[in-house]
Design an enzyme around this catalytic site. Structure first.
Site, short mmCIF file in Angstrom:
data_model
loop_
_atom_site.label_atom_id
_atom_site.label_comp_id
_atom_site.label_asym_id
_atom_site.label_seq_id
_atom_site.Cartn_x
_atom_site.Cartn_y
_atom_site.Cartn_z
N ASP A 186 -7.91 4.03 3.81
CA ASP A 186 -7.92 3.82 2.36
C ASP A 186 -8.00 2.33 2.01
O ASP A 186 -8.66 1.95 1.04
CB ASP A 186 -6.67 4.46 1.73
CG ASP A 186 -6.74 4.42 0.22
OD1 ASP A 186 -7.63 5.09 -0.35
OD2 ASP A 186 -5.96 3.66 -0.40
N HIS A 217 0.85 -1.20 0.00
CA HIS A 217 0.00 0.00 0.00
C HIS A 217 0.89 1.25 0.00
O HIS A 217 1.77 1.40 0.85
CB HIS A 217 -0.95 0.01 1.20
CG HIS A 217 -2.04 1.02 1.01
ND1 HIS A 217 -1.87 2.35 1.28
CD2 HIS A 217 -3.28 0.89 0.48
CE1 HIS A 217 -2.97 3.01 0.96
NE2 HIS A 217 -3.84 2.15 0.47
#
Ligand SMILES: C=CC1=C(C)c2cc3[nH]c(cc4nc(cc5[nH]c(cc1n2)c(C)c5CCC(=O)O)C(CCC(=O)O)=C4C)c(C)c3C=C
Ligand code: FES
Ligand SMILES: [Fe+2]
Length: 383
Positions: free
Chosen positions: A342, A189
């Site tokens: 997110d 990520h």
């Protein structure tokens, strides 16, 4: 016998649970992690649970005896270490904080699935997997997202926690109306990489210009038994992925090396080991190091004791006092909380309940828990 400090802990936990669970949550985020002892009295049971978990560790013989024996033998030394870092593991405190901040952010980012409520499911201590699922069922949530708090997936850690959920639902029915999905790993990520890059930059800034130029960035991750690596566990390559992305974010500003720490027991584990690497590099003339705990998202005994006390203080004295700065774990870093939010938001938008990678076993897996657990996840995630 439950000690006074444990009683206090349970009472505090109960009160907090009552305060936090308003009962109107729509989406449950189950935060999976190993947990750590809440008091020194809990160290023996914590170690016993780890060393007898067959998903975590397999001995070549006498599994039923060796695990409890190693746990018992380690207890006094490990209790002493927890005493030196304040008497308990900080994992629970940090996970609560991360859960609160994550849900607050998600309520804004994803109003259609709000309110969000986090439930902590620890593998070797409370709150347990069973407690987490009992609470969320009582709260009547519509959907549950099981969110592993290990960025990189190992069958020994994340896999063991996922298998524990499967084992729970072997004993009781899975609620039919509950929508269920899984976030199993997130080593690549971009905001995770950005968090570490920011933390490393801040440590580099503390050095004089000369020292900053020569500093060697040592990424240190918990090691794995070589038997697990050779079975095909994806953890080493996923840790490597995070390291590369962090260095890319830093524009490869300094030399770096990935090393491994916290070997347990007599069998061979993946190296090079962090302490040996520090010795080797100082013998090569290196004098400045930045130590980065890359495979865990909050402070724990291996950062606060092994890195800070055993290496930065004690070992440093033995090897001519090089400068060693230790980067903090992500904890409640604002970019890290954004990363968590997110990851969940992207998962919600994806309409994908589970990754293909998660459903595939290691090439040399012989663990029937893995086989049956992955079959169960396929069914429950409607694959
Ligand atoms: C995040 C990665 C981790 C991997 C991979 C991992 C593998 C692994 N661990 C043990 C045995 C022990 N681990 C212990 C503590 C511990 N382990 C991790 C993370 C990973 N372990 C953390 C974050 C912690 C600390 C928890 C805390 O309380 O702060 C312990 C207990 C401490 C000790 O005795 O040193 C044991 C035992 C094995 C066998 C293993 C892989 C097979
Ligand atoms: S050990 Fe990796 S899937 Fe079973
Ligand atoms: Fe461990």
């Amino acid at each position: 016998m439950i000690s006074f400090s444990n009683k206090l802990f349970y009472l505090r936990n109960l009160l907090q649970t009552r305060q936090l669970h308003t009962g109107n949550a729509k989406t449950a985020i189950v935060m999976l992690n190993m947990g750590g002892p809440h008091s020194l009295d809990e160290v023996p049971s914590f170690l016993h649970k780890i060393m007898t978990d067959r998903d975590m560790i397999q001995f070549p013989f006498m599994q039923d005896r060796l695990g409890p024996w190693i746990a018992k033998r380690r207890t006094p030394e490990v209790q002493k270490r927890y005493a030196e870092i304040g008497g308990c593991s900080p994992i629970y405190k940090w996970t609560q904080k991360q859960g609160e901040l994550l849900c607050k952010k998600l309520d804004t980012l994803s109003p259609s699935t709000a309110p969000h409520q986090y439930y902590i499911a620890f593998r070797y201590t409370t709150p347990s997997t069973e407690e987490a699922f009992t609470s969320l069922e009582k709260d009547g949530v519509d959907r549950v997202i099981v969110f592993s708090q290990y960025p990189q997936y190992s069958c020994a850690t994340s896999g063991s926690s996922f298998n524990e959920i499967f084992k729970l639902f072997k004993k009781r029915d899975f609620p039919k109306s509950l929508k269920f999905s899984v976030i199993d790993r997130w080593p690549a990520h971009p905001l995770l990489a950005k968090t570490f890059a920011d933390l490393i930059s801040k440590e580099l800034q503390k050095l004089s210009e000369d020292k900053r130029k020569e500093a060697l960035i040592l990424f240190s991750a918990h090691s794995l038994p070589l038997a697990a690596v050779n079975r095909g566990d994806s953890y080493p390559s996923e840790v490597g992925t995070t390291v590369q992305l962090v260095m890319q974010e830093l524009n490869y500003c300094n030399p770096h090396q990935l090393v491994w720490q916290s070997k347990v027991g007599p069998l061979p584990w993946l190296g090079p080991f962090t302490d040996e690497a520090l010795k080797g590099y100082t013998a090569q003339g290196k004098k400045t190091f930045i130590l980065v705990p890359i495979a865990f998202v909050n402070e724990h005994i291996e950062t606060l004791h092994e890195l800070d006390i055993e290496y930065c203080k004690d070992l440093a004295k033995e090897i001519n006092n090089p400068t060693i700065l230790r980067v903090p774990a992500p904890n409640d870093h604002p970019i890290f909380i954004e990363a968590l939010a997110d990851i969940v938001k992207t998962h919600l938008d994806s309409n994908r309940s589970v990754s293909e990678k998660f459903l595939n076993r290691c090439p040399h897996c012989v663990n029937m828990n893995c086989l049956h657990s992955k079959q169960w996840y396929s069914k429950i995630c409607n694959i």
